[in-house]
Structures are given as C-alpha cells and as structure tokens.
Design a protein around this motif. Structure first.
Motif: not given
Length: 172
Positions: A91-98, A148-159
């Motif tokens: 099956y195909v599985e995908r997710e999107l994150a901002l 990204m945590r190592e270079v300055g992650l601030v916030e995440v939104a995942r679908t």
C-alpha cells in the motif's frame, strides 16, 4: 519454558463510514475504552455527495489485538468496511508536515541544504526563519525532524497518515 508475548506491530487501518455526526467520537471511544493507542488519525469525505468518509488509523498491537480492533470496528453501525492495509499487502502511505526552523548563518545554510536533500519545499521565509513543507513516509518525516532539531527546529504541524492499497482491484 518461557512464553514470549506477541510483539506489537504497526498497522494502518482504512475504515469506510457514513459521514455522520459522532462517528469519529464513537471510533475514538472504542480505542480509548480498551486502552488501544491511536498513533495517527485522518478523516476525509470520499464521495461527491459527502455521504461517505474514509478514516485512516495507525495503531500498534499484537495480531490478536489488531484482529479484535477490526472485529469491534466492523460491528459499529455506520461502518461499511474495515481494511487492514498492512495485512492486505502493498500500500501507499504518505504524510505531510509543516516544519518551522529558525536560525542564521551556518544553521540557516544547513537547514536549506537538508531541505533540498529531503525534497522539502520552502513555503514561507523571513530573515530569521523558514517554514518547510515535507511529504513522504512517516520514517522520512521523522528523520527530517530529527535533523532539523540540530539546526533550529521551532514548531511542527503534521497531517497524519493517508494510505491506500496498491493495484486496481485492491481493497479500500
């Protein structure tokens, strides 16, 4: 003789339901009442008249627990069909994150370089931050966030996960 408990496996379930008020609460209640965890949950109508929705749930459990979850979901009245995509086959599985990343100098350059490697698109930029859009499998997104945590992650939104069986005649 030591008996090993069955290992919890990750399963992606596709649940086709009537698009009616309260069905999501009933399904979530079924999980919580029995102590099952929902790792990801997405819902969207799938018919032109908005009468039917697909709920995609990612959960973990032993084969016996997954079988029990499916049987209990099948008994709910507005549920048309429950498909364990994991057991069905490919099956195909995908997710999107901002992903919002802040930084300057070398951190900013490294964030852009990593985004290029992961095929993340810049959807917003300021002098001191970026918002990246990244799509793919859950593992890809998890790895991108870790970097990204190592270079300055601030916030995440995942679908959450969207999934569909492969092939023309595969289950829904």
């Amino acid at each position: 003789m030591h008996i090993r408990p069955e290992a919890a496996e990750r399963h992606t379930l596709s649940i086709i339901v009537d698009n009616e008020s309260g069905i999501l609460a009933r399904i979530a209640g079924l999980f919580s009442a029995r102590g099952y965890n929902i790792e990801s949950l997405t819902v969207a109508d799938i018919t032109e008249d908005e009468a039917v929705s697909r709920i995609t749930i990612v959960t973990k459990g032993s084969p016996a627990v997954i079988e029990q979850i499916i049987a209990q979901l099948d008994r709910l009245v507005p549920v048309h069909r429950v498909t364990d995509l994991t057991a069905l086959g490919p099956y195909v599985e995908r997710e999107l994150a901002l992903v919002k990343v802040a930084g300057s100098g070398d951190h900013r350059i490294e964030a852009l370089r990593l985004a290029e490697v992961y095929r993340a698109r810049v959807v917003d930029a300021t002098i001191s931050s970026f918002v990246f859009e990244v799509t793919g499998g859950t593992e890809k997104i998890d790895k991108f966030l870790e970097l990204m945590r190592e270079v300055g992650l601030v916030e995440v939104a995942r679908t959450g996960v969207a999934a569909i069986a492969r092939g023309r005649d595969a289950g829904q």
